[in-house]
Design an enzyme around this catalytic site. Structure first.
Site, PDB file in Angstrom:
ATOM      1  N   LYS A 190       0.805  -8.014  -2.889  1.00 58.42           N
ATOM      2  CA  LYS A 190      -0.535  -7.503  -3.219  1.00 58.42           C
ATOM      3  C   LYS A 190      -0.458  -6.054  -3.680  1.00 58.42           C
ATOM      4  CE  LYS A 190      -3.993  -6.377  -0.183  1.00 58.42           C
ATOM      5  NZ  LYS A 190      -4.725  -5.200  -0.665  1.00 58.42           N
ATOM      6  N   GLN A 244      -7.942  -1.644  11.817  1.00 57.74           N
ATOM      7  CA  GLN A 244      -8.567  -2.959  11.668  1.00 57.74           C
ATOM      8  C   GLN A 244      -9.352  -3.290  12.925  1.00 57.74           C
ATOM      9  OE1 GLN A 244      -8.873  -4.522   9.002  1.00 57.74           O
ATOM     10  NE2 GLN A 244      -7.033  -4.499   7.743  1.00 57.74           N
ATOM     11  N   THR A 286     -14.792  -4.787   5.365  1.00 62.16           N
ATOM     12  CA  THR A 286     -14.668  -4.717   6.823  1.00 62.16           C
ATOM     13  C   THR A 286     -14.976  -3.311   7.348  1.00 62.16           C
ATOM     14  OG1 THR A 286     -12.291  -4.600   6.385  1.00 62.16           O
ATOM     15  CG2 THR A 286     -13.113  -6.652   7.285  1.00 62.16           C
ATOM     16  N   ASP A 293       0.838  -1.202   0.000  1.00 57.42           N
ATOM     17  CA  ASP A 293       0.000   0.000   0.000  1.00 57.42           C
ATOM     18  C   ASP A 293       0.872   1.250   0.000  1.00 57.42           C
ATOM     19  OD1 ASP A 293      -2.350  -1.493  -0.063  1.00 57.42           O
ATOM     20  OD2 ASP A 293      -2.378  -1.704   2.104  1.00 57.42           O
ATOM     21  N   ASP A 353     -18.833  -4.476 -12.017  1.00 57.57           N
ATOM     22  CA  ASP A 353     -19.444  -3.762 -13.147  1.00 57.57           C
ATOM     23  C   ASP A 353     -20.375  -4.751 -13.841  1.00 57.57           C
ATOM     24  OD1 ASP A 353     -19.905  -1.983 -15.375  1.00 57.57           O
ATOM     25  OD2 ASP A 353     -17.960  -1.062 -14.984  1.00 57.57           O
ATOM     26  N   ASP A 382      -5.508  -6.448  -6.174  1.00 61.04           N
ATOM     27  CA  ASP A 382      -6.698  -6.215  -5.354  1.00 61.04           C
ATOM     28  C   ASP A 382      -7.485  -5.048  -5.959  1.00 61.04           C
ATOM     29  OD1 ASP A 382      -8.522  -6.298  -3.307  1.00 61.04           O
ATOM     30  OD2 ASP A 382      -7.177  -5.498  -1.769  1.00 61.04           O
ATOM     31  N   ASN A 398     -20.190  -8.235 -18.867  1.00 59.66           N
ATOM     32  CA  ASN A 398     -19.331  -8.135 -20.044  1.00 59.66           C
ATOM     33  C   ASN A 398     -18.089  -7.280 -19.776  1.00 59.66           C
ATOM     34  OD1 ASN A 398     -18.840  -8.570 -22.935  1.00 59.66           O
ATOM     35  ND2 ASN A 398     -19.111  -6.343 -23.015  1.00 59.66           N
ATOM     36  N   ARG A 435       0.592  -3.090   7.235  1.00 58.60           N
ATOM     37  CA  ARG A 435       1.349  -2.227   8.144  1.00 58.60           C
ATOM     38  C   ARG A 435       2.299  -2.921   9.111  1.00 58.60           C
ATOM     39  NH1 ARG A 435      -4.003   1.110   9.134  1.00 58.60           N
ATOM     40  NH2 ARG A 435      -4.717  -0.951   8.504  1.00 58.60           N
ATOM     41  N   LYS A 491     -10.845  -5.262  -6.817  1.00 59.17           N
ATOM     42  CA  LYS A 491     -12.263  -5.352  -6.391  1.00 59.17           C
ATOM     43  C   LYS A 491     -13.212  -4.955  -7.528  1.00 59.17           C
ATOM     44  CE  LYS A 491     -11.434  -4.802  -1.429  1.00 59.17           C
ATOM     45  NZ  LYS A 491     -10.008  -4.485  -1.327  1.00 59.17           N
TER      46      LYS A 491
HETATM   47  O1  C5P Z   1      -2.079  -2.678   6.903  1.00 62.39           O
HETATM   48  P1  C5P Z   1      -3.012  -3.843   7.006  1.00 62.39           P
HETATM   49  O2  C5P Z   1      -2.337  -5.116   7.481  1.00 62.39           O
HETATM   50  O3  C5P Z   1      -4.268  -3.527   7.786  1.00 62.39           O
HETATM   51  O4  C5P Z   1      -3.446  -4.111   5.473  1.00 62.39           O
HETATM   52  C1  C5P Z   1      -4.465  -4.995   5.103  1.00 62.39           C
HETATM   53  C2  C5P Z   1      -4.622  -4.993   3.607  1.00 62.39           C
HETATM   54  O5  C5P Z   1      -5.724  -5.832   3.260  1.00 62.39           O
HETATM   55  C3  C5P Z   1      -4.903  -3.638   2.985  1.00 62.39           C
HETATM   56  O6  C5P Z   1      -4.296  -3.611   1.685  1.00 62.39           O
HETATM   57  C4  C5P Z   1      -6.413  -3.618   2.856  1.00 62.39           C
HETATM   58  O7  C5P Z   1      -6.832  -2.814   1.788  1.00 62.39           O
HETATM   59  C5  C5P Z   1      -6.711  -5.088   2.554  1.00 62.39           C
HETATM   60  N1  C5P Z   1      -8.072  -5.519   2.898  1.00 62.39           N
HETATM   61  C6  C5P Z   1      -8.591  -5.423   4.183  1.00 62.39           C
HETATM   62  N2  C5P Z   1      -9.873  -5.839   4.442  1.00 62.39           N
HETATM   63  C7  C5P Z   1     -10.628  -6.354   3.465  1.00 62.39           C
HETATM   64  C8  C5P Z   1     -10.118  -6.471   2.172  1.00 62.39           C
HETATM   65  C9  C5P Z   1      -8.820  -6.036   1.925  1.00 62.39           C
HETATM   66  O8  C5P Z   1      -7.904  -4.972   5.095  1.00 62.39           O
HETATM   67  N3  C5P Z   1     -11.839  -6.797   3.751  1.00 62.39           N
END
Ligand code: C5P
Length: 227
Positions: A34, A186, A116, A12, A66, A61, A69, A207, A63
């Site tokens: 990722k 998180q 989440t 990220d 749409d 990633d 097609n 992170r 996501k």
């Molecule tokens: O920094 P951290 O460990 O929280 O990063 C988690 C990664 O997983 C981020 O790239 C976040 O966008 C991704 N992600 C998430 N929850 C989801 C889907 C993807 O945290 N439901």
């Protein structure tokens, strides 16, 4: 499966230079890198090729969500890059998910159920009146019935999804925090060991590695905890 291939590092960051520095620092302990929207929109396919050339898997990633097609055509273009994992929104519905799976070829698609960041109030605002856990369950069923065997879920949901959907489902869990590390934004977290024990196939860590003073040592420590 090699434990290293079960660890995905979320790159990220906003440019290739920073991304490739992180790849170089952690490559001995990380099997999957990722790339999210921020980095892909900035650096595009070239960065994917450069990481693939280092012998590691790439998880895009993006996501996708749409009409069927458009999603199938996008996947068709991404397949040229030989990416390994790609996310689509399960909320795109059965027709979109089937079209995505048909276009996927050897790419392992991962269906995102409920973000989440969404709680029951957010869901209610988009017309979903049942609890988040029930919505996760419904969308997981929709995705697997459309032929998509991969799901993104919190480690806390992994056990129930594994019990319900069996061994063939591939569970990818973000929100991984080693004991004592900063939780950040998180909410539904688990340690690497716990997530694997609960049935996760691939752990996504950002992170705890990226923001560590020594990302290489942090990645090594997480891989060790997984073993
Ligand atoms: O920094 P951290 O460990 O929280 O990063 C988690 C990664 O997983 C981020 O790239 C976040 O966008 C991704 N992600 C998430 N929850 C989801 C889907 C993807 O945290 N439901």
């Amino acid at each position: 499966m090699n434990k290293r291939d079960q660890l995905a590092l979320a790159l990220d960051v906003s440019n290739s230079k920073e991304a490739l520095e992180l790849v170089a620092a952690t490559i001995d302990f990380v099997g999957v890198f990722k790339i999210g929207m921020q980095l892909f929109y900035a650096e595009g396919p070239d960065l994917v090729r450069r990481i693939k050339a280092q012998g590691r898997q790439v998880f895009l990633d993006l996501k996708l969500h749409d009409i069927p097609n458009t999603v199938a055509s996008a996947i068709d273009r991404l397949a040229v890059l030989e990416i390994d994992y790609l996310t689509v929104h399960a909320g795109g519905g059965p027709a979109m998910l089937c079209a995505a799976q048909q276009a996927a070829g050897s790419i392992q698609l991962l269906a995102v159920t409920v973000l989440t960041s969404m709680d029951e109030h957010e869901l209610a605002a988009v017309g979903v009146s049942h609890p988040p856990a029930e919505q996760v369950h419904r969308l997981a069923q929709t995705a697997t019935q459309a032929g998509i065997s991969g799901l993104v879920c919190s480690a806390l949901e992994a056990q129930a999804l594994r019990a319900e959907l069996g061994e063939q489902v591939f569970l990818v869990c973000p929100g991984i925090r080693p004991t004592g590390s900063d939780v950040g934004d998180q909410k539904r977290i688990a340690t690497p060991g716990q997530a694997l024990q609960d049935g996760a196939n691939l752990l996504v860590v950002g992170r705890p590695i990226r923001s560590a003073t020594d990302p290489r040592a942090a990645a090594q420590m997480i891989l060790k905890a997984m073993q």
